[in-house]
Design an enzyme around this catalytic site. Structure first.
Site, PDB file in Angstrom:
ATOM      1  CG  ASN A 211      13.881   6.197  -4.241  1.00  0.00           C
ATOM      2  OD1 ASN A 211      13.369   5.103  -4.384  1.00  0.00           O
ATOM      3  ND2 ASN A 211      13.165   7.291  -3.993  1.00  0.00           N
ATOM      4  CB  ALA A 275       5.748   5.665  -1.828  1.00  0.00           C
ATOM      5  CE  LYS A 288      20.555  16.140 -22.821  1.00  0.00           C
ATOM      6  NZ  LYS A 288      21.346  15.604 -23.899  1.00  0.00           N
ATOM      7  CG  ASP A 306       6.543  13.259   5.679  1.00  0.00           C
ATOM      8  OD1 ASP A 306       5.673  12.368   5.564  1.00  0.00           O
ATOM      9  OD2 ASP A 306       7.659  13.053   6.185  1.00  0.00           O
ATOM     10  CG  PHE A 324       7.169   0.534   4.986  1.00  0.00           C
ATOM     11  CD1 PHE A 324       5.796   0.390   5.118  1.00  0.00           C
ATOM     12  CD2 PHE A 324       7.932  -0.602   4.742  1.00  0.00           C
ATOM     13  CE1 PHE A 324       5.186  -0.849   5.012  1.00  0.00           C
ATOM     14  CE2 PHE A 324       7.330  -1.863   4.626  1.00  0.00           C
ATOM     15  CZ  PHE A 324       5.963  -1.985   4.765  1.00  0.00           C
ATOM     16  CE  LYS A 338      12.700   8.223   9.052  1.00  0.00           C
ATOM     17  NZ  LYS A 338      13.317   7.358   8.054  1.00  0.00           N
ATOM     18  CE  LYS A 342       8.339  10.604   8.293  1.00  0.00           C
ATOM     19  NZ  LYS A 342       8.539  10.608   6.835  1.00  0.00           N
TER      20      LYS A 342
END
Ligand code: CTP
Length: 399
Positions: A211, A275, A288, A306, A324, A338, A342
């Site tokens: 990402n 992160a 590959k 998680d 975050f 969250k 969490k």
């Protein structure tokens, strides 16, 4: 920043390396900022700069030998090592760090480092291979474990023509690291765990799922925590950022490696999980994947652990857990959900539709049990300082 060193006495040990001449600029800068500089030159350091130039710039006698009768008479080495508010080793060579890590006391510089109870900041500069050698890695870890702040050298072209980490950090970075040593240290004695950057989940040996996370926000928070006196373990995904001064960095690639590194870092008093962990991993092919005419390969995805939830519900849960949330809509509702799910105390929520990735700016809300607070649009550095001030106030019972 210069105010931090005003009136302070800094014992400056100049090691033997091509970067030693830059120590002269450091002396000038420190004195300009109002510090007294007591210079010590190693035998090898004297091959690169002369005692006379160092002494002239510092306006002090340069000490070079353990056996100099005059030095001993004016100020013994034990006394000298304690006369300072801070000891700075610049440049810190591989040899000097190895001797300090081993507790040796064969010359004036190493004896001072062994005899002191003053804080020590090392500013390394050496050939890239020497810096990356496992022996130097071990010595740096040992020194950091002993409480010495070891800056990471800069990346770039070196005097020897090679390229990589090993260059002496730029003067403003050294001055900032010195100033940080004199700042308020409300988190002294606390251990903070920070995750930063993306994770990369391999699809085959050449491709991965990733990402856009740059790691900037997590690195800024790690730096701010260290500046506030915390011992910081920074578990970093693949990013190209220098390690902040005083931070112990563990590089990882995948979510599962990040989780293992976080587990290994416990116990901690504070966890700040910044992160952007990849939510899924692929069943990675060993070779590959080829376009063999049978169409695109199926990607079998498995959900990653998680990490924040694991820490938030851990038997050895840190006293304060901060997560975050990266959202593209319904920011506060998602962030609040969250937080509860969490097991986090606080969630820093940011709307990533606003071009946050890679930028130096962000717009965040802090979501706590008391509800959301809009922190407005600010530089990531400012989010880091504000969050760390808030963490310190919370842990020290002021909020
Ligand atoms: N996080 C984590 N491990 C994961 C996923 C996320 O530790 N496998 C942490 C992040 O570091 C962040 C928080 O959880 O502190 C929220 O991350 P975010 O990407 O916003 O949410 P997700 O849990 O991935 O949920 P979704 O993708 O559905 O929004």
């Amino acid at each position: 920043m210069p105010a931090a060193v005003l009136g302070k006495t800094i014992l400056l040990i100049v090691g033997g390396g091509i970067a030693a001449f830059k120590a002269l600029e450091l002396v000038r800068e420190l004195r300009r900022a109002g510090a007294r500089v007591l210079p010590v030159l190693t035998e090898n350091g004297a091959r690169f700069v002369t005692p006379l130039s160092l002494s002239a710039l510092a306006g002090e006698t340069v000490r070079t030998s353990l056996w100099d009768l005059e030095d001993e008479a004016s100020m013994g080495h034990i006394q000298l090592s304690r006369a300072a508010d801070l000891i700075v080793v610049c440049p810190a060579t591989a040899d000097l760090m190895a001797r300090a890590a081993g507790g040796q006391a064969g010359d004036l510089a190493s004896t001072l480092l062994l005899a002191t109870d003053t804080r020590v900041l090392m500013v390394p500069a050496m050939n890239v291979r020497m810096w990356l050698h496992p022996a130097t890695r071990r010595n740096v870890d040992r020194l950091r474990g002993d409480g010495v702040t070891v800056m990471d050298p800069d990346d770039g072209e070196m005097a020897c023509g090679e390229y990589g980490p090993g260059r002496l950090p730029e003067l403003p970075a050294i001055m900032a690291a010195i100033a940080a040593q004199f700042g308020d240290r409300p988190l002294a004695g606390r251990h903070a765990l920070v995750t930063a950057g993306p994770t990369h989940e391999p699809i085959d040996p050449v491709r991965f799922i990733g990402n856009h996370s740059s790691g900037k926000q997590g690195f800024a928070i790690a730096a701010a925590l260290a500046a506030a006196g915390a011992r910081v373990t920074l578990v970093a995904g693949p990013v190209h950022l220098p390690t902040p001064a005083g931070v112990t960095r563990v590089d990882v690639m995948t979510a599962r490696e990040m989780q293992a590194a976080c587990e290994a870092a416990l116990p901690a008093d504070i966890a700040v999980m910044v992160a952007a962990v990849a939510d899924w991993r692929a069943d990675a092919a060993g070779t590959k994947l080829k376009k063999d005419g049978s169409g695109p390969p199926p990607l079998i995805l498995t959900e990653n652990p998680d990490i924040l939830a694991g820490i938030g519900h851990h038997a050895r849960r840190p006293a304060l857990v901060v997560g975050f949330a990266a959202e593209t809509g319904d920011l506060i509702a998602h962030a609040s959900a969250k937080r509860t799910k969490k097991g986090a105390d606080w969630i820093v929520a940011n709307d990533v539709t606003e071009g946050v990735f890679g930028s130096d700016h962000t717009h965040v809300h802090l979501v706590t049990a008391a509800g959301p607070e809009d922190w407005g649009s600010t530089p990531k550095q400012a989010v880091a300082s504000r969050l760390v001030a808030r963490i310190a106030a919370h842990l020290n019972g002021q909020s």
